[in-house]
Each structure stands twice: as C-alpha cells, then as structure tokens.
Write a protein that holds these residues in place. Structure first.
Motif, PDB file in Angstrom:
ATOM      1  N   TYR A 130      24.804  -7.485  28.665  1.00 33.29           N
ATOM      2  CA  TYR A 130      24.526  -6.338  28.300  1.00 33.29           C
ATOM      3  C   TYR A 130      23.274  -5.867  29.065  1.00 33.29           C
ATOM      4  O   TYR A 130      22.437  -6.550  29.432  1.00 33.29           O
ATOM      5  CB  TYR A 130      24.366  -6.149  27.116  1.00 33.29           C
ATOM      6  CG  TYR A 130      25.617  -5.956  26.066  1.00 33.29           C
ATOM      7  CD1 TYR A 130      26.217  -5.074  25.750  1.00 33.29           C
ATOM      8  CD2 TYR A 130      26.169  -7.241  25.719  1.00 33.29           C
ATOM      9  CE1 TYR A 130      27.315  -4.970  25.037  1.00 33.29           C
ATOM     10  CE2 TYR A 130      27.214  -7.443  24.908  1.00 33.29           C
ATOM     11  CZ  TYR A 130      27.681  -6.157  24.327  1.00 33.29           C
ATOM     12  OH  TYR A 130      28.774  -6.408  23.798  1.00 33.29           O
ATOM     13  N   ALA A 230      18.252  -6.747  14.566  1.00 36.58           N
ATOM     14  CA  ALA A 230      18.334  -5.269  15.261  1.00 36.58           C
ATOM     15  C   ALA A 230      16.979  -4.907  15.369  1.00 36.58           C
ATOM     16  O   ALA A 230      16.461  -4.181  16.296  1.00 36.58           O
ATOM     17  CB  ALA A 230      19.229  -4.382  14.697  1.00 36.58           C
ATOM     18  N   VAL A 233      15.112  -6.889  18.100  1.00 31.95           N
ATOM     19  CA  VAL A 233      15.411  -6.755  19.387  1.00 31.95           C
ATOM     20  C   VAL A 233      14.862  -5.158  19.956  1.00 31.95           C
ATOM     21  O   VAL A 233      14.496  -5.064  21.117  1.00 31.95           O
ATOM     22  CB  VAL A 233      16.872  -6.778  19.696  1.00 31.95           C
ATOM     23  CG1 VAL A 233      17.444  -6.540  20.983  1.00 31.95           C
ATOM     24  CG2 VAL A 233      17.005  -8.552  19.419  1.00 31.95           C
ATOM     25  N   SER A 234      15.301  -4.240  19.038  1.00 33.32           N
ATOM     26  CA  SER A 234      14.825  -2.858  19.577  1.00 33.32           C
ATOM     27  C   SER A 234      13.450  -2.483  19.824  1.00 33.32           C
ATOM     28  O   SER A 234      13.232  -2.198  20.515  1.00 33.32           O
ATOM     29  CB  SER A 234      14.935  -1.951  18.176  1.00 33.32           C
ATOM     30  OG  SER A 234      14.845  -0.605  18.630  1.00 33.32           O
ATOM     31  N   THR A 237      12.369  -4.736  22.902  1.00 31.61           N
ATOM     32  CA  THR A 237      13.118  -4.101  24.194  1.00 31.61           C
ATOM     33  C   THR A 237      12.042  -2.953  24.598  1.00 31.61           C
ATOM     34  O   THR A 237      11.798  -2.636  25.876  1.00 31.61           O
ATOM     35  CB  THR A 237      14.514  -3.683  23.770  1.00 31.61           C
ATOM     36  OG1 THR A 237      15.229  -4.685  23.452  1.00 31.61           O
ATOM     37  CG2 THR A 237      15.121  -2.832  25.084  1.00 31.61           C
ATOM     38  N   LEU A 250      20.542  -9.043  28.363  1.00 33.90           N
ATOM     39  CA  LEU A 250      20.861 -10.100  27.390  1.00 33.90           C
ATOM     40  C   LEU A 250      22.326 -10.697  27.562  1.00 33.90           C
ATOM     41  O   LEU A 250      23.281  -9.929  27.709  1.00 33.90           O
ATOM     42  CB  LEU A 250      20.492  -9.923  26.162  1.00 33.90           C
ATOM     43  CG  LEU A 250      20.882  -8.484  25.279  1.00 33.90           C
ATOM     44  CD1 LEU A 250      22.360  -8.716  24.714  1.00 33.90           C
ATOM     45  CD2 LEU A 250      20.012  -8.331  24.318  1.00 33.90           C
ATOM     46  N   THR A 252      25.500 -12.157  25.335  1.00 38.20           N
ATOM     47  CA  THR A 252      26.095 -12.198  23.888  1.00 38.20           C
ATOM     48  C   THR A 252      27.279 -13.229  24.022  1.00 38.20           C
ATOM     49  O   THR A 252      27.939 -13.367  24.950  1.00 38.20           O
ATOM     50  CB  THR A 252      26.558 -11.006  23.179  1.00 38.20           C
ATOM     51  OG1 THR A 252      27.540 -10.444  23.876  1.00 38.20           O
ATOM     52  CG2 THR A 252      25.297  -9.861  23.180  1.00 38.20           C
ATOM     53  N   SER A 259      26.386  -9.350  16.513  1.00 40.75           N
ATOM     54  CA  SER A 259      25.496  -9.381  17.651  1.00 40.75           C
ATOM     55  C   SER A 259      25.742  -8.289  18.665  1.00 40.75           C
ATOM     56  O   SER A 259      25.055  -7.512  18.987  1.00 40.75           O
ATOM     57  CB  SER A 259      25.046 -10.525  18.236  1.00 40.75           C
ATOM     58  OG  SER A 259      25.928 -11.006  18.929  1.00 40.75           O
ATOM     59  N   ASN A 260      27.201  -8.562  19.023  1.00 41.39           N
ATOM     60  CA  ASN A 260      27.518  -7.486  20.066  1.00 41.39           C
ATOM     61  C   ASN A 260      27.510  -5.994  19.551  1.00 41.39           C
ATOM     62  O   ASN A 260      26.942  -5.316  20.151  1.00 41.39           O
ATOM     63  CB  ASN A 260      29.207  -7.700  20.374  1.00 41.39           C
ATOM     64  CG  ASN A 260      29.261  -8.975  21.376  1.00 41.39           C
ATOM     65  OD1 ASN A 260      29.070  -8.899  22.425  1.00 41.39           O
ATOM     66  ND2 ASN A 260      29.223 -10.193  20.869  1.00 41.39           N
ATOM     67  N   TYR A 263      23.573  -4.786  19.257  1.00 37.38           N
ATOM     68  CA  TYR A 263      23.177  -4.524  20.844  1.00 37.38           C
ATOM     69  C   TYR A 263      23.399  -3.132  21.170  1.00 37.38           C
ATOM     70  O   TYR A 263      22.643  -2.499  21.846  1.00 37.38           O
ATOM     71  CB  TYR A 263      23.371  -5.527  21.581  1.00 37.38           C
ATOM     72  CG  TYR A 263      22.671  -7.010  21.314  1.00 37.38           C
ATOM     73  CD1 TYR A 263      21.669  -7.029  20.667  1.00 37.38           C
ATOM     74  CD2 TYR A 263      23.322  -8.300  21.453  1.00 37.38           C
ATOM     75  CE1 TYR A 263      20.995  -8.198  20.300  1.00 37.38           C
ATOM     76  CE2 TYR A 263      22.819  -9.327  20.964  1.00 37.38           C
ATOM     77  CZ  TYR A 263      21.659  -9.411  20.448  1.00 37.38           C
ATOM     78  OH  TYR A 263      20.900 -10.429  20.099  1.00 37.38           O
ATOM     79  N   TYR A 268      22.198  -0.910  24.340  1.00 36.56           N
ATOM     80  CA  TYR A 268      22.693  -1.790  25.271  1.00 36.56           C
ATOM     81  C   TYR A 268      24.157  -1.640  25.845  1.00 36.56           C
ATOM     82  O   TYR A 268      24.935  -1.315  24.851  1.00 36.56           O
ATOM     83  CB  TYR A 268      22.776  -3.276  24.889  1.00 36.56           C
ATOM     84  CG  TYR A 268      21.138  -3.891  25.087  1.00 36.56           C
ATOM     85  CD1 TYR A 268      20.698  -4.437  26.302  1.00 36.56           C
ATOM     86  CD2 TYR A 268      20.264  -3.855  23.898  1.00 36.56           C
ATOM     87  CE1 TYR A 268      19.385  -5.112  26.407  1.00 36.56           C
ATOM     88  CE2 TYR A 268      19.123  -4.317  24.122  1.00 36.56           C
ATOM     89  CZ  TYR A 268      18.600  -4.787  25.141  1.00 36.56           C
ATOM     90  OH  TYR A 268      17.308  -5.379  25.144  1.00 36.56           O
TER      91      TYR A 268
END
Length: 280
Positions: A130, A230, A233-234, A237, A250, A252, A259-260, A263, A268
């Motif tokens: 992604y 989330a 990562v947000s 990022t 990243l 996955t 997780s997909n 993101y 992503y």
C-alpha cells in the motif's frame, strides 16, 4: 533477447539500477530501501543481478538474506521470457532459496524453477503493498504518539518477538532482544500511548528519496479491537509526511483482512500484490 548480468561491485550495481528502481519507488520500497542501506565498505550481498530485455534493464535481483532473493517490479515479460530467466538463474546460481516480489512474476518464475529443478515451491506469505500520499482518517485525540526509548525495552522486545511469531517469521527471544535494541537506537520507532500506557507500536524503515516504509505494526492481544493500531499508524504516517516524505508505504498480509481495512480507511491505496515463495 534476455540477458542475465551478475555484479560483484556494489558501487557499480547501485549506479546501474537505482534509476530503474526509483521509477516505482513505493512498489520497490523493499529492494530499493535495502540497497540504499548497504555500505560498500561493510556489506557484501549474496547476489546482485539484473535481467536485461532489449538492452535495457527489465528486472533487478538482490539477495542479502540467506532465505530469499528480492525481485523488483519488472517490465512486462512473456511466459517464454520468464522461462528463459528461470533457466539462466538456475544455470548461474548454485542454490536459489526463494523469492519475494510482485505476485504474478514471482509465482510464474518460482513455478518454472520448481519444475525445472524438481524441487518444491511453497507460498509463505501472500501480501499487498500500500502507498499513501495524504492521511484521510486522523488519529483519535484520546491518545498520543511518542518515540520509543530505552526504558521501554522490556515491553518492546516482547512485542517484537510476538510480531515476528504472528507474521510467520519466528525469531528467538535473544534475537528479539537484540533487534529491539537496534530499532530503538535508530529512532524511527514509535508507540501509541493511552493513559500513560503503551498500547501499540510502529516502526519506519528503508527511507528512499521520497518514500519511507512503515512496519512492525503491533498491538498486544489485550489492547486489540480498540482502534489503537489505526491511531498509531495514522499519527505516525502524518508525522513522516510532515518530515518531508512525499509518500509512505507498507506491506500487509492478505490473510489479515482487519489490517488491510484499517490502512485503507487511513488513506492507503493498494499498488501491488506481493508474494513470498521458498523452495524446499
């Protein structure tokens, strides 16, 4: 005409292939990031090679790990050309352990080599790469992002161990301890903190000219289903974009739909299917 060229000189290899890899910087985040991290003084890759098509580079191969050869995103090859590549690799490389790369090319090449050499090829991980240019879903304000520091080591080494176990890349506790120390010292290692407690982690690695890759995203079982990964990562990022990176990327595991999904919600977008295939 398909031509396989092996390199012994890391400096020359970099000079010849970096421009090709940077055409698809995020898709090539693994091979490009690893290559850029190598030192001509300290590092000796196990394999450096290119596959040429019509006198231009069509595929780059790099091996720094005993168990797999990294394949770049390639130009289009016919089935016959992939078979020629397989034959050339089999004739040139004594032992081919396995590949990680774009799904179709990697699968076709591995299946042909498996048949050619009479060895079994096993899919270890089905992945998707992604890329993000702009954060769409901001982190929750109930927590905060902070850098992981030495005092966090006891917790983080356990999380590193569990992350590797859960992603089918098991390591020993000693190795997890050493890896955690290295990652903490490098600095691009963060945690999401709620009420003073670490609840999720993420690590940024393999910086290239415009992109950096997020990995080691892990939340302990007791803190899952609360949105912490989330948020982590947000926020991470966004901080990387604020530092000047134009994109983040990243990998996955396609077997982990949760997780997909998170993101994608963050912003992503899927850019390439990837696969890990090892020979036995």
């Amino acid at each position: 005409m398909i031509k396989l060229v092996k390199y012994d000189d890391l400096t020359l290899f970099k000079k010849d292939v970096i421009y090709f890899l940077e055409k698809f910087e995020a898709e090539n985040n693994l091979i490009l990031g690893v290559l850029l991290s190598l030192s001509e003084i300290e590092d000796s890759p196990l394999l450096m090679a290119t596959v040429g098509k019509h006198n231009d580079i069509g595929l780059v191969l790099l091996q720094t790990h005993p168990s797999q050869i990294i394949l770049s995103k390639s130009v289009s090859f016919t089935s016959k050309e992939i078979h020629v590549i397989g034959e050339k690799l089999s004739n040139t490389i004594q032992e081919i352990p396995g590949f990680i790369g774009e799904k179709k090319l990697t699968t076709d090449l591995a299946m042909y080599i498996s048949k050619l050499k009479g060895i079994q090829a096993s899919v270890i991980m089905d992945q998707k790469i992604y890329k993000l240019e702009k954060v769409v879903k901001k982190a929750n304000t109930n927590g905060m992002l902070r850098r992981i520091i030495e005092k966090d080591h006891r917790t983080i080494k356990e999380w590193v161990y569990l992350f590797c176990y859960e992603t089918n890349q098991p390591i020993s506790l000693d190795e997890a301890d050493k890896r955690a120390k290295i990652m903490i010292n490098k600095g691009n290692f963060v945690a999401w903190v709620v009420n003073g407690e670490l609840v999720s982690m993420a690590y940024a690695t393999r910086p290239t000219q415009n992109n950096i890759t997020i990995s080691y995203v892990y939340t302990p079982i007791s803190e899952r289903k609360k949105g912490y990964a989330a948020d982590c990562v947000s926020a991470f990022t966004q901080s990387l974009l604020d530092r000047g990176y134009k994109t983040t990327s990243l990998y996955t595991d396609l077997n982990n739909p949760t997780s997909n999904k998170i993101y994608i919600q963050i912003g992503y977008e899927a850019i390439m299917d990837s696969i890990v295939i090892l020979f036995k």
